[in-house]
Design a protein around this motif. Sequence first.
Motif, PDB file in Angstrom:
ATOM      1  N   ILE A 171      -9.696 -13.475   6.649  1.00  0.00           N
ATOM      2  CA  ILE A 171     -10.138 -12.610   5.495  1.00  0.00           C
ATOM      3  C   ILE A 171     -10.646 -11.089   5.822  1.00  0.00           C
ATOM      4  N   SER A 172      -9.325 -10.468   7.617  1.00  0.00           N
ATOM      5  CA  SER A 172      -9.347  -8.972   7.071  1.00  0.00           C
ATOM      6  C   SER A 172      -8.124  -9.277   6.486  1.00  0.00           C
ATOM      7  N   GLU A 173      -7.164  -9.775   6.431  1.00  0.00           N
ATOM      8  CA  GLU A 173      -5.270  -9.846   5.399  1.00  0.00           C
ATOM      9  C   GLU A 173      -5.636 -10.049   4.256  1.00  0.00           C
ATOM     10  N   ALA A 174      -7.604 -11.017   3.920  1.00  0.00           N
ATOM     11  CA  ALA A 174      -7.240 -10.914   2.730  1.00  0.00           C
ATOM     12  C   ALA A 174      -7.564  -9.808   2.069  1.00  0.00           C
ATOM     13  N   ILE A 175      -8.571  -9.213   2.670  1.00  0.00           N
ATOM     14  CA  ILE A 175      -9.561  -7.634   2.523  1.00  0.00           C
ATOM     15  C   ILE A 175      -8.553  -6.547   1.773  1.00  0.00           C
ATOM     16  N   LYS A 176      -7.429  -6.612   2.939  1.00  0.00           N
ATOM     17  CA  LYS A 176      -5.938  -5.838   3.002  1.00  0.00           C
ATOM     18  C   LYS A 176      -5.264  -5.686   1.326  1.00  0.00           C
ATOM     19  N   ARG A 177      -4.955  -6.781   1.304  1.00  0.00           N
ATOM     20  CA  ARG A 177      -3.836  -7.136   0.266  1.00  0.00           C
ATOM     21  C   ARG A 177      -4.636  -7.157  -1.275  1.00  0.00           C
ATOM     22  N   ILE A 178      -6.355  -7.167  -1.041  1.00  0.00           N
ATOM     23  CA  ILE A 178      -6.907  -6.799  -2.246  1.00  0.00           C
ATOM     24  C   ILE A 178      -7.384  -5.667  -2.750  1.00  0.00           C
ATOM     25  N   ARG A 179      -7.403  -5.057  -1.612  1.00  0.00           N
ATOM     26  CA  ARG A 179      -7.707  -3.299  -1.294  1.00  0.00           C
ATOM     27  C   ARG A 179      -6.203  -2.673  -2.181  1.00  0.00           C
ATOM     28  N   GLU A 180      -5.534  -3.915  -1.856  1.00  0.00           N
ATOM     29  CA  GLU A 180      -3.449  -2.559  -1.573  1.00  0.00           C
ATOM     30  C   GLU A 180      -3.810  -2.944  -3.173  1.00  0.00           C
ATOM     31  N   ARG A 181      -4.205  -3.676  -3.867  1.00  0.00           N
ATOM     32  CA  ARG A 181      -4.152  -4.465  -5.842  1.00  0.00           C
ATOM     33  C   ARG A 181      -4.632  -3.783  -6.038  1.00  0.00           C
ATOM     34  N   LEU A 182      -6.111  -3.106  -5.970  1.00  0.00           N
ATOM     35  CA  LEU A 182      -6.698  -2.596  -6.358  1.00  0.00           C
ATOM     36  C   LEU A 182      -6.506  -0.961  -6.630  1.00  0.00           C
ATOM     37  N   GLU A 183      -6.070  -0.574  -5.649  1.00  0.00           N
ATOM     38  CA  GLU A 183      -5.183   0.812  -5.328  1.00  0.00           C
ATOM     39  C   GLU A 183      -4.053   0.589  -6.506  1.00  0.00           C
ATOM     40  N   LYS A 184      -3.979  -0.569  -6.915  1.00  0.00           N
ATOM     41  CA  LYS A 184      -2.456   0.148  -8.396  1.00  0.00           C
ATOM     42  C   LYS A 184      -3.148  -0.270  -9.537  1.00  0.00           C
ATOM     43  N   VAL A 185      -4.896  -0.744  -8.889  1.00  0.00           N
ATOM     44  CA  VAL A 185      -5.291  -0.583 -10.442  1.00  0.00           C
ATOM     45  C   VAL A 185      -5.818   0.844 -11.100  1.00  0.00           C
ATOM     46  N   LYS A 186      -5.999   1.210  -9.577  1.00  0.00           N
ATOM     47  CA  LYS A 186      -6.702   2.779  -9.783  1.00  0.00           C
ATOM     48  C   LYS A 186      -5.947   3.705 -10.284  1.00  0.00           C
ATOM     49  N   ARG A 187      -4.167   3.328  -9.775  1.00  0.00           N
ATOM     50  CA  ARG A 187      -3.331   4.253 -10.177  1.00  0.00           C
ATOM     51  C   ARG A 187      -2.850   4.438 -11.530  1.00  0.00           C
ATOM     52  N   GLN A 188      -3.462   3.223 -11.864  1.00  0.00           N
ATOM     53  CA  GLN A 188      -3.209   2.694 -13.886  1.00  0.00           C
ATOM     54  C   GLN A 188      -3.953   3.422 -14.670  1.00  0.00           C
ATOM     55  N   ARG A 189      -5.585   3.916 -13.778  1.00  0.00           N
ATOM     56  CA  ARG A 189      -6.315   4.186 -14.419  1.00  0.00           C
ATOM     57  C   ARG A 189      -6.222   5.068 -14.317  1.00  0.00           C
ATOM     58  N   ARG A 190      -6.071   6.235 -13.487  1.00  0.00           N
ATOM     59  CA  ARG A 190      -5.871   7.902 -13.466  1.00  0.00           C
ATOM     60  C   ARG A 190      -4.624   8.322 -14.108  1.00  0.00           C
TER      61      ARG A 190
END
Length: 392
Positions: A171-190
């Motif tokens: 679960i910890s590894e899955a959370i890390k992967r999702i956070r990385e993908r969300l950070e990419k989305v944040k950059r796109q929104r910025r």
Amino acid sequence: MSLADPAIPPTARAILVGVDFGLPHFDSELQELGLLAQTAGLTPVARLTCKRKAPDAALFVGSGKADEIKWLAEQHGAQEILFDQSLSPAQQRNLERHIGLPVNERTLLILEIFAQRARSHEGKLQVELARMQYVSTRLVRRWSHLERQRGGIGTRGGPGETQIELDRRMISEAIKRIRERLEKVKRQRRTQRRQRARRDSFSISLVGYTNAGKSTLFNALVKARAYAADQLFATLDTTTRQLYLGEAGRSVSLSDTVGFIRDLPHGLIDAFQATLQEAVDADLLLHVVDASNPGFPEQMAEVQRVLREIGADGVPQVLVFNKVDALPSEQRPLQQVDHFDVDGISVPRVFVSARSGEGLSQLRTLLATRAQTAMPGQLAPDYPDESDEGSA
């Protein structure tokens, strides 16, 4: 003999439970929990409330009330118990053993609704992150397969990782992967927000308690067809469109955001930072309030609390008291526009009905004045509609 109504599907039956610990704004009728249950596809068949000074360490409500809940579930043929308050993993496990039924809380209910409603790639990522964070706190030997595995080859050797530890690591590894993908989305929104800023676009975000009518107001203002319904969390994914204000001679950017609710799980607030960033970066917030709801002061207070938590409390606001068409004649406002105190600050307030169109012209005039004041002498071209419904 069971008193269950055969017309109600057995798997949809739920008993609602709330405990009054003497805190303000206790929902004695469990109305909001009932709406959440219905939105998630469950049918409340009975409600039980009680008073306690403090939660019971083992069963939250104590053994006597736990027995009463079990009896009530048997009488109504219930398949699930829903608590209005948060339970510790141990309390949840003990209650399930005592009652013999699945026991859940409003946090999981909200997560389930979000999972059902998320449409964009970003929204699905945010819900999955919040769900993983929630599940990671529930790994307390709740399932029979969580037994210690042996390490090494054969039956000998020292003890290996427990199944709980393996699950927690995955679960910890899955959370890390999702956070990385969300950070990419944040950059796109910025990037999208910077593009709007370069066009001198004045940005407005709709915020408010869930089911206050934000999406209906959004559709009425920009003549869009964003999904709107008389239910909790009808909108999860941020949608941004251009709104032309004739009085100002310019277009502004209008965003519809996810609704807030009492006890919104912190994991969801954290997970939805990318979506809620629209509110943080806005030039103006339209705080939509359901004027027909007697509990609107508490709902407003909850919205203000979440705005403080995400760092948007310093953004100027305009209050939009919606659904005035649902008010009795004696409660109708004498003025369409006035001021209202929010946290010690006098804030402009407009009474509207997004459904009938009442007050929308006054709201447009107020928005035009704000847009002109904020950026005098700068006229933006009338851009075509755009939508930010998940950009990945």
